[in-house]
Every structure is written in C-alpha cells, then in structure tokens.
Write a protein that holds these residues in place. Structure first.
Motif, PDB file in Angstrom:
ATOM      1  N   GLU A 142       0.808  -1.200   0.177  1.00 21.48           N
ATOM      2  CA  GLU A 142      -0.053  -0.032  -0.110  1.00 21.48           C
ATOM      3  C   GLU A 142       1.119   1.195  -0.092  1.00 21.48           C
ATOM      4  O   GLU A 142       1.851   1.384   0.571  1.00 21.48           O
ATOM      5  N   VAL A 143       0.451   2.187  -0.774  1.00 16.76           N
ATOM      6  CA  VAL A 143       1.005   3.664  -0.566  1.00 16.76           C
ATOM      7  C   VAL A 143       0.174   4.485  -0.204  1.00 16.76           C
ATOM      8  O   VAL A 143      -1.133   4.789  -0.453  1.00 16.76           O
ATOM      9  N   ASP A 144       0.548   5.230   0.705  1.00 14.28           N
ATOM     10  CA  ASP A 144      -0.171   6.352   1.388  1.00 14.28           C
ATOM     11  C   ASP A 144       0.533   7.598   1.702  1.00 14.28           C
ATOM     12  O   ASP A 144       1.606   7.547   2.311  1.00 14.28           O
ATOM     13  N   THR A 145       0.132   8.616   0.724  1.00  8.45           N
ATOM     14  CA  THR A 145       0.867   9.786   0.577  1.00  8.45           C
ATOM     15  C   THR A 145       0.182  10.905   0.685  1.00  8.45           C
ATOM     16  O   THR A 145      -1.069  10.826   0.962  1.00  8.45           O
ATOM     17  N   ARG A 146       0.590  12.362   0.548  1.00  9.62           N
ATOM     18  CA  ARG A 146      -0.415  13.254   0.531  1.00  9.62           C
ATOM     19  C   ARG A 146       0.004  14.117  -0.606  1.00  9.62           C
ATOM     20  O   ARG A 146       1.303  14.336  -1.141  1.00  9.62           O
ATOM     21  N   ILE A 147      -0.937  14.920  -0.851  1.00 11.42           N
ATOM     22  CA  ILE A 147      -0.690  16.478  -1.912  1.00 11.42           C
ATOM     23  C   ILE A 147      -1.209  17.250  -1.170  1.00 11.42           C
ATOM     24  O   ILE A 147      -2.062  17.531  -0.196  1.00 11.42           O
ATOM     25  N   ASP A 148      -0.042  18.297  -1.113  1.00 12.61           N
ATOM     26  CA  ASP A 148      -0.306  19.967  -0.620  1.00 12.61           C
ATOM     27  C   ASP A 148      -0.097  20.708  -1.502  1.00 12.61           C
ATOM     28  O   ASP A 148       0.995  20.938  -1.638  1.00 12.61           O
ATOM     29  N   GLU A 149      -1.059  21.336  -2.368  1.00 20.47           N
ATOM     30  CA  GLU A 149      -0.557  22.069  -3.552  1.00 20.47           C
ATOM     31  C   GLU A 149      -1.549  23.298  -3.912  1.00 20.47           C
ATOM     32  O   GLU A 149      -2.688  23.180  -3.641  1.00 20.47           O
TER      33      GLU A 149
ATOM     34  N   VAL B  79      -1.134  14.178  -8.286  1.00 22.07           N
ATOM     35  CA  VAL B  79      -1.406  12.909  -7.683  1.00 22.07           C
ATOM     36  C   VAL B  79      -0.290  11.890  -8.357  1.00 22.07           C
ATOM     37  O   VAL B  79       0.379  11.206  -7.405  1.00 22.07           O
ATOM     38  N   ARG B  80       0.055  12.172  -9.558  1.00 20.43           N
ATOM     39  CA  ARG B  80       0.986  11.108 -10.005  1.00 20.43           C
ATOM     40  C   ARG B  80       2.293  11.486  -9.544  1.00 20.43           C
ATOM     41  O   ARG B  80       3.074  10.451  -9.234  1.00 20.43           O
ATOM     42  N   ASP B  81       2.590  12.447  -9.714  1.00 19.11           N
ATOM     43  CA  ASP B  81       4.077  12.826  -8.926  1.00 19.11           C
ATOM     44  C   ASP B  81       4.112  12.377  -7.545  1.00 19.11           C
ATOM     45  O   ASP B  81       5.049  12.058  -7.148  1.00 19.11           O
ATOM     46  N   ALA B  82       3.201  12.550  -6.736  1.00 20.47           N
ATOM     47  CA  ALA B  82       3.234  12.280  -5.391  1.00 20.47           C
ATOM     48  C   ALA B  82       3.188  10.792  -5.262  1.00 20.47           C
ATOM     49  O   ALA B  82       4.107  10.138  -4.391  1.00 20.47           O
ATOM     50  N   ILE B  83       2.613  10.020  -6.166  1.00 15.15           N
ATOM     51  CA  ILE B  83       2.620   8.576  -5.799  1.00 15.15           C
ATOM     52  C   ILE B  83       3.893   7.924  -6.475  1.00 15.15           C
ATOM     53  O   ILE B  83       4.575   7.122  -5.815  1.00 15.15           O
TER      54      ILE B  83
ATOM     55  N   GLU C  73       7.061   8.056  -4.394  1.00 17.21           N
ATOM     56  CA  GLU C  73       6.975   6.751  -3.156  1.00 17.21           C
ATOM     57  C   GLU C  73       7.628   5.493  -3.653  1.00 17.21           C
ATOM     58  O   GLU C  73       7.725   4.892  -2.854  1.00 17.21           O
ATOM     59  N   LEU C  74       7.704   5.394  -4.972  1.00 18.95           N
ATOM     60  CA  LEU C  74       8.004   4.029  -5.448  1.00 18.95           C
ATOM     61  C   LEU C  74       9.496   3.942  -5.344  1.00 18.95           C
ATOM     62  O   LEU C  74      10.277   4.853  -5.624  1.00 18.95           O
TER      63      LEU C  74
END
Length: 198
Positions: free
Chosen positions: A91-98, A134-138, A141-142
């Motif tokens: 699972e990837v659990d990240t954030r966007i603040d933009e 969203v793409r950049d944030a995910i 994380e990879l």
C-alpha cells in the motif's frame, strides 16, 4: 513541464469543478473521490496497474490567489524484487498539498519576474486537474530497486532457483573446463576392465 496548460476535459475523473467553492478566502469544501487508472503508471519494477483504484480524501480551500488542495492519497503498488523476481504488493499512503493559481495570479507572477510562473499549477475555466500532482506524489514514493526483504539472496546463478527456497546445502559442482577433458580420459570406457571385475 508546464502544468494544466490548455483545455481541460471537464468529464475527466481527475478534474474538479470549482463552481461550488466561492472565491472567498477562508471557504472550504470536501474533496473525496476514487479514481480507477486508465493506464499503468510506474516503471518495469514497480507500478500501479491499469484499473487500480486511487482514493483522494481531503479539502479544497479558497485562498487569495487560488485554491489550496490538501489531501491524503492511497493506492496499491505492484512490482517484483530486483534480486529474486518475487512478485510484490504494498500500500502507498501519501499526501498532496498544492496551490492551484487563478490565471490572473499566474499573469501577475510573470509580470513580477517570477521565472517559475509557467511551472505553477493553475486553474483553467474554473476547473483544476489533479492528475499530474497525484501522479508525482505517488511515483515519488516508489522504490527504484524494490526488495522482498533487505537480506534477499536473489537467484542461484547456476540453476535460477530462489535461494531462500533452496536447501541449506544447495550447491553445484564446478569443474575447471581445463580438467574436463582429462576427467573424460580417466573415466572407465565401455569394455574397459575395472579393478575387482572378473
């Protein structure tokens, strides 16, 4: 790369209609959606499959120059261990603040000499497009070299078996090729007498 330049597809699941968010600083609305990928994202070793859901849960806040997006982003990433090729899933659990800027705010920034103004996320026709952020944030994380575990021994160079699944005494006889011909000469041939044979 310039963000949100040109027309926006209002029917895209990534696009947010700001009609219900007044352009009054301090106002807020919820952002809650699940989007299934139309295409695979990632690399050859880690990726998000086509059709995999991505959930976005947060808020849209109206500020002086635009809309601030703050949200958690979750999805499932697939891949394979770079050492033993075992399939992986996590699972990837990240954030966007933009901050997405109104067109006039971008124009003002350019007039004030901001050389990065063209790179800023922007609002177009009262819509904002979340896909790139969203793409950049995910993808950020990879891992570049995913492992099934830190001490993965990989594959046997001789037979290709996963070494963690092999017996403790797993090994292969290695004979110097210079001795192979001599070994053949020393082996009993058909019809040769062997000590102890009558």
């Amino acid at each position: 790369m310039m963000h949100n330049r040109g027309a926006i597809d209002a029917n895209s699941p990534w696009v947010v209609d700001l009609a219900e968010l007044p352009r009054s600083p301090g106002t807020q609305r919820d952002l809650d959606r699940e989007i299934r990928l139309a295409e695979r994202w990632g690399s050859d070793v880690t990726w998000i499959d086509e059709g995999e859901p991505i959930t976005i849960d947060g808020t849209l806040d109206s500020v002086l120059d635009g809309v601030f997006v703050s949200a958690g982003v979750k999805t499932t990433v697939a891949g394979e261990c770079v050492r033993c090729l075992t399939p992986l899933s996590r699972e990837v659990d990240t954030r966007i603040d933009e901050l997405f800027l109104y067109p006039e705010a971008v124009t003002r920034a350019k007039e004030e000499g901001d050389e990065e103004a063209e790179e800023l996320y922007r609002i177009t026709d009262n819509y904002l497009d979340l896909e790139q952020v969203v793409r950049d944030a995910i993808l950020g994380e990879l891992p570049f070299s995913p492992l099934c575990r830190e001490d993965c021994e990989g594959l046997c160079a001789e037979c290709g078996i996963v070494l963690r699944d092999a017996d403790e005494d797993h090994h292969h006889e290695t004979i110097d090729p210079r001795w192979q011909a001599l070994g053949a000469l020393m082996s009993p041939q058909d019809g040769d007498e062997v000590d102890g044979a009558e």
